[in-house]
Design a protein around this motif. Structure first.
Motif: not given
Length: 477
Positions: A284, A287, A291, A295, A304, A306, A321-324, A358
């Motif tokens: 990860a 942020v 970013i 969001q 985030i 990765s 991938r891309g989940d915060l 997400r």
């Protein structure tokens, strides 16, 4: 007359200042009381409250803080002979010298279990614990964990019950809380200093791999390492570990390992004899403000995702991938180090909730923590034969081995662990190198490495990674 008027004037000024100060204290007190969660934290409102003493607290807590003395036998060589040859030898040859060091420790169990810093006992051959009443006991090292900079020792005190500190719940520690640091700075004897929690969740200190420190302005000096940081309830908030200082003395910036991690290491040492850290199986990044805005967040918070390791806990829980990830078990995270620390305070098999954003929607994903995959003791192979790696000991990289060595668990390849003295391999590789491919074929297992070296017939195209850089070249043997 002039003197009398001046006195009267200063009295009026003094009374005005006292009144304003009292009004300010009352306002701060009223403001503090307006927060329901802070009702037990009160600002002093009278001289009587200002005169209160920490002496009863120190009297109860200080017997649980000990001095830790270590001895290490160091081999010293004849330097003149090494540099200029036998003719310039001092005639003393190799000698042994005893190196002593001093730190502090905390009794966390009445049967003699003591926690201190790993750097206090690192490399030592003997350990001596001196109690606050000056009794001395030899200590046995139960567990040393370099990754968290913690070590657990045990002394034999028979049937006696020693005074011990209980662990505080550091999830509720707040900036401004009063704390006391107890230890043996510079070897002068047990010393108590006071201060407040200056910051929490410091992850950029660079002292250990699992950095999530409590920062305090209580004076902490050399010799305090391994000592106690306690709250006003006499509970262990953290283990004093490091300071920021140019002079070597206290500048009011000290760092302590939170008791939640200390408790995890102590429990593992006492119950299992080793520590197995759970992992999430993801990479990860922090942020940024940009970013956060994209969001829909009003401030940068979270990490985030990765990369997700195949079939890891995060993968099986459905993280992508891309989940915060904004929090773990309700506690906010701001970088990967903080996320890794909070996960490591739990045990393998625990189910932890992650708050995830997400597609602009917030959800909670439950992740069951597991140990990283790989053998507990990685198989090591000493290479021999007619090839350029002869004399090198290697091991197959796995998340478990990478975790033990403090490396990236997503690394693949063959790790060079050591090289025999005088071996041919020294001409080409170094310990810590990772062999990535031979003749443009990836090398992921020991069997693949042996097969690739057997196919070479005196010529190999080798690709290595050294200190983060890839090196590629053809070798004739």
């Amino acid at each position: 007359m002039f003197f009398s008027s001046r006195v009267s004037y200063y009295r009026r000024v003094r009374n005005t200042i006292i009144a304003a100060f009292g009004f300010g204290l009352a306002a701060v007190y009223a403001h503090a009381q307006s927060f329901s969660g802070d009702r037990q934290r009160q600002v002093p409102t009278s001289q009587a409250q200002m005169d209160l003493s920490f002496a009863p607290l120190v009297r109860d807590a200080s017997p649980a803080v000990v001095n830790v003395y270590t001895k290490k036998v160091v081999q010293t060589r004849d330097i003149m002979r090494d540099i200029f040859g036998r003719r310039f030898s001092t005639g003393q040859g190799t000698r042994q010298r005893v190196q002593n060091s001093l730190g502090s420790g905390v009794i966390v169990s009445s049967d003699g279990v003591i926690v201190t810093n790993n750097h206090v006992i690192d490399g030592a051959d003997e350990f001596l614990v001196v109690l606050s009443d000056r009794r001395e006991y030899p200590a046995e090292l139960v567990l040393a964990d370099e990754r968290t900079d913690l070590a657990v020792m045990k002394i034999d005190i028979g049937d006696e019950a020693l005074p011990a500190l209980e662990f505080a719940d550091t999830t509720g520690v707040a900036v401004g809380d009063l704390v006391l640091a107890i230890g043996n700075p510079f070897g002068v004897g047990q010393t108590v200093t006071s201060g407040i929690i200056s910051a929490t969740a410091r992850t950029d200190v660079g002292v250990s791999d699992y950095a999530f420190f409590l920062q305090t302005d209580a004076a902490v000096n050399p010799g305090n390492s391994g000592g106690a940081l306690i709250n006003t309830a006499g509970q262990l908030v953290g283990v004093n570990t490091a300071i920021f200082s140019r002079s070597g003395g206290s500048n009011g910036i000290g760092f302590a390992i939170p008791s939640e991690m200390v408790k995890r290491v102590v429990d593992a040492a006492v119950n299992e004899g080793m520590i197995v850290r759970p992992w999430l199986g993801l990479k990860a990044q922090a942020v940024t403000f940009d970013i956060a805005q994209s969001q829909g967040l009003d401030r940068p918070v979270g990490v985030i995702v990765s990369e997700v390791y195949d079939n890891a806990p995060a993968d099986r829980a459905g993280l992508r991938r891309g989940d915060l990830i904004t929090s773990i078990e309700g506690r906010e995270v701001f970088d990967e180090t903080g996320l890794k620390f909070l996960a490591a305070t739990r045990s393998p098999g625990d189910l932890v909730p992650l708050t995830v954003i997400r597609g602009g929607e917030e959800r909670v994903i439950l992740v069951r923590l597991e140990p990283p995959p790989g053998a507990k003791d990685a198989e090591r192979l000493l290479l021999d034969g007619r090839h350029p790696f002869s004399g090198a000991e290697v091991a197959q990289l796995s998340p478990r081995l990478a975790e033990e060595l403090g490396r990236d668990p997503f690394e693949t390849g063959i790790l060079v662990t050591r090289i025999q003295r005088g071996a041919y391999a020294w001409r080409l590789i170094r310990p810590g190198d990772v062999i990535l491919s031979i003749d443009d074929r990836p090398v992921l297992t020991l069997a693949e490495l042996e097969a690739a070296l057997g196919r070479g017939r005196g010529r190999w195209l080798i690709e290595l990674e050294r200190n983060g850089r890839r090196v590629r070249g053809r070798v004739n043997f």
